[in-house]
Design an enzyme around this catalytic site. Sequence first.
Site, PDB file in Angstrom:
ATOM      1  N   SER A  31       0.696  -9.570  -1.168  1.00  0.00           N
ATOM      2  CA  SER A  31      -0.358  -9.385  -0.185  1.00  0.00           C
ATOM      3  C   SER A  31      -1.614 -10.024  -0.751  1.00  0.00           C
ATOM      4  O   SER A  31      -1.665 -10.404  -1.930  1.00  0.00           O
ATOM      5  CB  SER A  31      -0.596  -7.908   0.152  1.00  0.00           C
ATOM      6  OG  SER A  31      -1.135  -7.226  -0.963  1.00  0.00           O
ATOM      7  N   GLU A  49       1.077  -3.415  24.483  1.00  0.00           N
ATOM      8  CA  GLU A  49       1.805  -2.151  24.550  1.00  0.00           C
ATOM      9  C   GLU A  49       1.269  -1.316  25.701  1.00  0.00           C
ATOM     10  O   GLU A  49       0.047  -1.183  25.832  1.00  0.00           O
ATOM     11  CB  GLU A  49       1.680  -1.398  23.226  1.00  0.00           C
ATOM     12  CG  GLU A  49       2.271  -2.163  22.057  1.00  0.00           C
ATOM     13  CD  GLU A  49       2.198  -1.388  20.740  1.00  0.00           C
ATOM     14  OE1 GLU A  49       1.737  -0.229  20.754  1.00  0.00           O
ATOM     15  OE2 GLU A  49       2.608  -1.943  19.718  1.00  0.00           O
ATOM     16  N   HIS A  78       6.910   1.738  19.740  1.00  0.00           N
ATOM     17  CA  HIS A  78       5.847   2.231  18.868  1.00  0.00           C
ATOM     18  C   HIS A  78       6.016   3.724  18.587  1.00  0.00           C
ATOM     19  O   HIS A  78       5.163   4.551  18.909  1.00  0.00           O
ATOM     20  CB  HIS A  78       4.460   1.974  19.450  1.00  0.00           C
ATOM     21  CG  HIS A  78       3.382   1.972  18.403  1.00  0.00           C
ATOM     22  ND1 HIS A  78       2.228   1.234  18.512  1.00  0.00           N
ATOM     23  CD2 HIS A  78       3.284   2.621  17.210  1.00  0.00           C
ATOM     24  CE1 HIS A  78       1.463   1.419  17.446  1.00  0.00           C
ATOM     25  NE2 HIS A  78       2.096   2.273  16.641  1.00  0.00           N
ATOM     26  N   ARG A 117       1.392  -3.556  12.825  1.00  0.00           N
ATOM     27  CA  ARG A 117       0.722  -3.848  14.079  1.00  0.00           C
ATOM     28  C   ARG A 117       1.252  -5.179  14.607  1.00  0.00           C
ATOM     29  O   ARG A 117       1.435  -6.131  13.833  1.00  0.00           O
ATOM     30  CB  ARG A 117      -0.809  -3.914  13.912  1.00  0.00           C
ATOM     31  CG  ARG A 117      -1.462  -2.559  13.701  1.00  0.00           C
ATOM     32  CD  ARG A 117      -1.367  -1.688  14.944  1.00  0.00           C
ATOM     33  NE  ARG A 117      -2.033  -0.403  14.790  1.00  0.00           N
ATOM     34  CZ  ARG A 117      -1.447   0.718  14.383  1.00  0.00           C
ATOM     35  NH1 ARG A 117      -0.165   0.695  14.051  1.00  0.00           N
ATOM     36  NH2 ARG A 117      -2.133   1.835  14.303  1.00  0.00           N
ATOM     37  N   GLY A 126       0.833  -1.193   0.000  1.00  0.00           N
ATOM     38  CA  GLY A 126       0.000   0.000   0.000  1.00  0.00           C
ATOM     39  C   GLY A 126       0.866   1.241   0.000  1.00  0.00           C
ATOM     40  O   GLY A 126       1.979   1.240  -0.521  1.00  0.00           O
ATOM     41  N   ARG A 127       0.361   2.304   0.606  1.00  0.00           N
ATOM     42  CA  ARG A 127       1.080   3.572   0.609  1.00  0.00           C
ATOM     43  C   ARG A 127       2.449   3.442   1.290  1.00  0.00           C
ATOM     44  O   ARG A 127       3.468   3.841   0.741  1.00  0.00           O
ATOM     45  CB  ARG A 127       0.239   4.637   1.305  1.00  0.00           C
ATOM     46  CG  ARG A 127       0.865   6.023   1.317  1.00  0.00           C
ATOM     47  CD  ARG A 127      -0.042   7.042   1.969  1.00  0.00           C
ATOM     48  NE  ARG A 127      -0.297   6.716   3.372  1.00  0.00           N
ATOM     49  CZ  ARG A 127      -1.449   6.249   3.840  1.00  0.00           C
ATOM     50  NH1 ARG A 127      -2.461   6.039   3.018  1.00  0.00           N
ATOM     51  NH2 ARG A 127      -1.603   5.972   5.128  1.00  0.00           N
TER      52      ARG A 127
END
Length: 302
Positions: free
Chosen positions: A160, A250, A269, A221, A139-140
């Site tokens: 993907s 987290e 993160h 993630r 993606g981006r």
Amino acid sequence: MYVHVIVLPGGGYVQHAPHEAEPVVGRLNGLGWEAGVFRYPLNVRHPAPLTALQAEVGRLRATTGPGNAAIDVDTARQLGITVCGTGYFSYPTVELTWGLILSATRLIPQQVASVRNGGWQVGLGTSLHGATLGVLGLGRLGTRVAEIGRVFGMETIAWSQNLTPEDAQTKGVTYVSRDELFARSDVLSVHVVLSERTRGLVGARELRLMKPTAILVNTSRGPVIDETALLGTLREKRIAGAALDVFDREPLPADHPLRSMENAVVTPHTGYVSRDLYEVFYRDAVEDIAAWAAGSPQRTLT
């Protein structure tokens, strides 16, 4: 007028640090409003249900970014709560991805620690030129990571679930099968959105396909990777290492094994944590609140 600034878990299950609310509170106070802060506990997972009691806290939820899986937007709408987002750009995460790749391949944390402890060169790093960069999710973010990989002289491959060979070709990347992606990559970087379809997408089977010299990188993630399988792989040194910015839990528990593994580079993160992006978050959050107070909400989430 009393305005509540709501600090919610970012990205669905990561709570923003308490200090992140202060710039917004300061700007609101500068506008002559009394601002309060409501925070969810650290263990909240998405989607966090909104209750009538929480609704009494305020009729606006302002969250950073263009979306937040922690907010049940449908329930908010039923309770008469407006949910607004902010602007966002992804290049800080792309930059951190490459920081992690270079740290893992060139052993930068180990070299820094050695010098600070009075030593000198330790270990032997690996060059990127001529190596294969695998991108899981084109993606981006994945596309930009692949572009930078080519600047380093890397071959770029991708897979993907929705990617086609034609789409990959238009982005200058070679489409490969899922198994080939894991088997061929010297560096494998994860850039897929977390969903039920992608949860555990990188599991024990996929990790067994990787080269013993490969590096696994995740700034997407945590739950996309089966953590138990990854820990076993790293303990047995079946891959060269992992570079991770995201985790199942987290903040990462103080006694978590990833904190002490020599073949794991871990950051807390911080993919989105940059001054320029925070300025957008805080500016837009204040604008959202002002627009809502004026009766014309903007950047509403649906």
